[in-house]
Design an enzyme around this catalytic site. Sequence first.
Site, PDB file in Angstrom:
ATOM      1  CB  CYS A   1      -0.980  -0.048   1.185  1.00 42.75           C
ATOM      2  SG  CYS A   1      -2.277   1.193   1.027  1.00 42.75           S
TER       3      CYS A   1
ATOM      4  CD  GLU B   1      -1.626  -5.896   5.306  1.00 45.81           C
ATOM      5  OE1 GLU B   1      -1.450  -6.277   4.132  1.00 45.81           O
ATOM      6  OE2 GLU B   1      -1.863  -4.720   5.599  1.00 45.81           O
TER       7      GLU B   1
ATOM      8  CG  HIS C   1      -3.953  -3.596   2.823  1.00 45.53           C
ATOM      9  ND1 HIS C   1      -2.994  -3.091   3.656  1.00 45.53           N
ATOM     10  CD2 HIS C   1      -4.529  -2.536   2.216  1.00 45.53           C
ATOM     11  CE1 HIS C   1      -2.994  -1.767   3.575  1.00 45.53           C
ATOM     12  NE2 HIS C   1      -3.925  -1.408   2.709  1.00 45.53           N
TER      13      HIS C   1
END
Length: 484
Positions: free
Chosen positions: A26, A123, A121
């Site tokens: 990001c 994660e 993202h």
Amino acid sequence: MSVADSSSPGVDNQLFDLKVPVLGICYGMQAMAKALGGKVESIGIREFGHATVRARGHSRLLSEISDKTNDRGHGLLDVWMSHGDLVTELPNDFNTICSTENCPIAGIGNDERLLYGLQFHPEVTHTKKGLQIIKRFVHEICDVSTNWTMKNYVKEVIQNIKTKVGSDAVLLGLSGGVDSSVAASLLHKAIGKQLICIFVDHGMLRKDEAKNVMKEISGKLGVNVCKIDASNEFLEGLNGVTDPEEKRKIIGKLFVDVFQREAKKIPNIKWLAQGTIYPDVIESADSNNKKAVKIKSHHNVGGLPESLHLKLLEPLRELFKDEVRSLGKTLGLDSEIINRHPFPGPGLAVRILGSIQREYIQILQKADYIYTEKLKKTYITKVDFDNELCEEDQVGKSWYEATSQAFVVFLPVKSVGVMGDSRTYEWTVVLRSVITSDFMSASWSRLPYRLIEEVSNQIINEVPGINRVVYDVSSKPPSTIEWE
Ligand code: XMP
């Protein structure tokens, strides 16, 4: 912050000359692109939430990883995006490795230099193949092997605790929840009887909770636990108090008073151990940066004062919740304790709306026990599939395991009912159940109607004082998980 803004933090270019793989996520991708000569712009389009990304050019990072393919055979990934700026020009020698309709450069890569950036993202759990992408980066691109095991970690931590503490005595506030129970059993393995736990029973615990904590932690594991029955003190302090914040403050203060008073009776204590886990560390780091998420500020009832003048020991500080559970398992803790849903510090006080009465506590304990036992004993079947929040891999699990937190709330509201030939005029309870991964947002659980019905019947039949059961269908936000 925006990378396009000249005052925002950037990346030191030398990082990219170290010849180590880098993955920018990001803002990280944007900072990387800018540092290496690309262009980042704020163009007024915000992408927030779910997005479908098309992988391009068979990069080492993304090749062969996809959730589905489009009709032309291109691999597509379901991801989570949250950004307002865009990389609009690639740095030299970089390729676009994925894109979305709104974001033509959603990922960048240089396979030779092993430098990658992703606008989405990987994660977060909403990015379905996120873990696979991170594994690809760590294992294949960085060539890191998996040799971390919980067994080795336990050995290492026990040794560290021994070295740090020496022959000093350590005090731990035991709540019976997962974190403090795992901390207690770990410390007990390391320093045995030098560990003294104080368990404050404020009288608003779940049914048999105090008894079970003593049985498991003191009885089975042999941990030195000093149980303080302070229920009268807490109930007196709360007498007539109806405001939720006021109730929380009174409980928090009384908890500290009781703990401090009892701690002073124990000689030679040098350390205060706490079951702080990594998410708590992140939150308190945030609060140091004045970026704390307000809604959590009142949650740290167990935060004990500095006036105890003890050195702090936090053996779980580096672990996430799932790792704490796995540590508990390695230490031989009972699965009942390890897999428990979270329980708030102020206990049933925030689940009895308005003022607290002993009668309400007893009613709530009984109803809550019926509900959670039913969730533990009802298993998810294939029939539950039309349930939009129920994933296929959950078949065979209990509803207790499949939900993140479930409990009953007592409403001091009476309504009319009929039982047998008689009219009744009794209290109401609410069944609450949510699914969440971080407790900051949560969806109400789509429990099967038959389960709700059975729980409702059992509560009304078996708990005197209740003639009405309702189900809470509100998510967070705008509601919160607890009712107070
Ligand atoms: P809310 O109600 O804010 O709850 O949506 C989010 C999570 O925090 C728990 N909770 C607490 N935990 N002390 C705690 O240790 C507290 O005072 C407290 N209040 C809420 C709640 O049970 C849920 O898991």
